[in-house]
Design an enzyme around this catalytic site. Structure first.
Site, PDB file in Angstrom:
ATOM      1  N   ARG A  29       3.967  43.051 -25.035  1.00  0.00           N
ATOM      2  CA  ARG A  29       5.183  43.154 -25.846  1.00  0.00           C
ATOM      3  C   ARG A  29       6.376  43.326 -24.902  1.00  0.00           C
ATOM      4  NH1 ARG A  29       3.954  49.339 -28.041  1.00  0.00           N
ATOM      5  NH2 ARG A  29       4.500  50.388 -26.071  1.00  0.00           N
ATOM      6  N   GLN A  31       9.457  43.583 -22.525  1.00  0.00           N
ATOM      7  CA  GLN A  31       9.927  42.924 -21.318  1.00  0.00           C
ATOM      8  C   GLN A  31       8.868  42.001 -20.718  1.00  0.00           C
ATOM      9  OE1 GLN A  31      12.618  45.403 -18.838  1.00  0.00           O
ATOM     10  NE2 GLN A  31      11.019  45.189 -17.323  1.00  0.00           N
ATOM     11  N   ASP A  50      -2.837  43.547 -20.221  1.00  0.00           N
ATOM     12  CA  ASP A  50      -2.199  44.761 -20.700  1.00  0.00           C
ATOM     13  C   ASP A  50      -3.295  45.776 -21.012  1.00  0.00           C
ATOM     14  OD1 ASP A  50       0.903  45.172 -22.135  1.00  0.00           O
ATOM     15  OD2 ASP A  50      -0.630  46.690 -22.493  1.00  0.00           O
ATOM     16  N   ASP A  88      -6.768  47.488 -17.451  1.00  0.00           N
ATOM     17  CA  ASP A  88      -6.003  48.673 -17.052  1.00  0.00           C
ATOM     18  C   ASP A  88      -5.495  48.465 -15.630  1.00  0.00           C
ATOM     19  OD1 ASP A  88      -5.049  51.199 -16.361  1.00  0.00           O
ATOM     20  OD2 ASP A  88      -6.724  52.264 -17.305  1.00  0.00           O
ATOM     21  N   SER A 167      13.500  49.900 -11.360  1.00  0.00           N
ATOM     22  CA  SER A 167      14.426  50.525 -12.302  1.00  0.00           C
ATOM     23  C   SER A 167      15.671  50.937 -11.529  1.00  0.00           C
ATOM     24  CB  SER A 167      13.772  51.768 -12.929  1.00  0.00           C
ATOM     25  OG  SER A 167      14.718  52.573 -13.591  1.00  0.00           O
ATOM     26  N   TYR A 180       8.929  59.785 -12.744  1.00  0.00           N
ATOM     27  CA  TYR A 180       9.263  58.366 -12.921  1.00  0.00           C
ATOM     28  C   TYR A 180      10.195  57.889 -11.808  1.00  0.00           C
ATOM     29  CZ  TYR A 180      11.144  54.148 -15.172  1.00  0.00           C
ATOM     30  OH  TYR A 180      11.526  52.860 -15.453  1.00  0.00           O
ATOM     31  N   VAL A 213      16.633  49.262 -21.436  1.00  0.00           N
ATOM     32  CA  VAL A 213      16.298  48.011 -22.117  1.00  0.00           C
ATOM     33  C   VAL A 213      15.784  48.355 -23.514  1.00  0.00           C
ATOM     34  CG1 VAL A 213      14.906  45.905 -22.030  1.00  0.00           C
ATOM     35  CG2 VAL A 213      15.718  46.950 -19.905  1.00  0.00           C
TER      36      VAL A 213
END
Length: 298
Positions: A29, A31, A50, A88, A167, A180, A213
């Site tokens: 799904r 991006q 995914d 995974d 990011s 993160y 996003v």
């Protein structure tokens, strides 16, 4: 897909990736799906994987097998082949096996978009070892697991392009996302090192650094609570608030195709002299002056 007022979609170049094969992780799904579709529309056959589940520490719903199947359907509707499986990114053997299977079935691998990722919002003193490890395992080790087996094939052909999703937090901090932010700094370092090591094999390695996003990863009840102090904000409220992240006029959370546009360009011949680069896709976020969220006066 059109964006907000004033936005102009990049035109497709149908033959840009003709005859090539692209691998995209985290493509059920958002991006990842848009990256897969963009490359397919420009001529590439696609391989996608995914997790199709929520990681244990995730604060928002995981993707589903049905969503991965929809990505496959959309790619095939563009007239392109699509190889897909539930894998995974943390499982090196599973990812390696998938990559090898893709090459066996398609005969080649030209582009890799290591896009799978996870964010959670946890103040550092409340961060558990499990929360730290899961973000690092998916965002950093997952990239290693994806690009290493792909590079083995690319080195043999002395050709390839890898784009890693980082990011804006690769170059700036953020409240309650220390784990993160650390993972995205690591990804930036890995990108530069891979570009150095594999440049002599004519393999380019770059990263994109998105701002916020409009996907489930950014638009979910946990993040709404972080932004608004409540988790029931409307879509309109969310879009209004995310305009504060950007310089460009009237630009809220970016539409996922905005990231796919840049990934496709980086994988194409127009970017053939670009490697080791970190490209902000951020509507000017990184030029904004900073401010103190909680100034102290005593």
């Amino acid at each position: 897909m059109s964006g907000p007022a004033g936005a102009v979609d990049a035109p497709f170049e149908p033959g840009r990736h003709a005859g090539k094969v692209a691998l995209v992780s985290g493509a059920a799904r958002g991006q990842g799906r848009e990256i897969a579709l963009r490359l397919a529309r420009e001529g590439a056959d696609i391989a996608v994987f995914d997790l199709c589940a929520a990681p244990e520490t995730s604060q928002y719903p995981g993707a589903t097998r049905e969503e991965l199947d929809e990505t496959v359907r959309l790619v095939e509707a563009e007239g392109r082949r699509c190889v897909a499986d539930v894998v995974d990114a943390r499982d090196h053997a599973a990812v390696s096996g998938f990559v090898d299977d893709v090459v066996e079935r398609t005969g080649r691998l030209d582009m890799v978009c290591a896009n799978a990722g996870l964010v959670t919002w946890v103040p550092f003193l409340e961060l558990t070892p499990a929360q730290w490890s899961e973000v690092m395992d998916i965002n950093v080790t997952g990239v290693f697991n994806t690009v290493q087996p792909a590079l083995r094939h690319m080195v043999e052909r002395r050709s390839g392009s890898i784009v890693i999703t980082s990011s804006c937090n690769a170059v700036e901090p953020g409240l309650s996302i220390g784990h993160y932010t650390t993972s995205k700094h690591a990804v930036l370092g890995l990108t530069k090192n891979l570009a150095l090591e594999f440049g002599p094999s004519n393999i380019r390695v770059n990263t994109v650094m998105p701002s916020t996003v409009n996907t489930v990863m950014g638009h979910n009840s946990t993040n709404l609570k972080w932004i608004f102090g409540r988790d029931d904000a409307t879509e309109e409220e969310y879009l209004a608030a995310t305009r504060q992240w950007h310089v460009l006029r009237n630009q809220p959370a970016l539409p996922p195709p905005a990231i796919a546009d840049v990934v496709s360009w980086l994988c194409g011949s127009d970017a053939r002299y670009i490697t080791g680069a970190a490209i902000p896709v951020d509507a000017g976020h990184l030029v904004l002056p900073g401010f103190n969220h909680e100034p102290l006066f005593d």
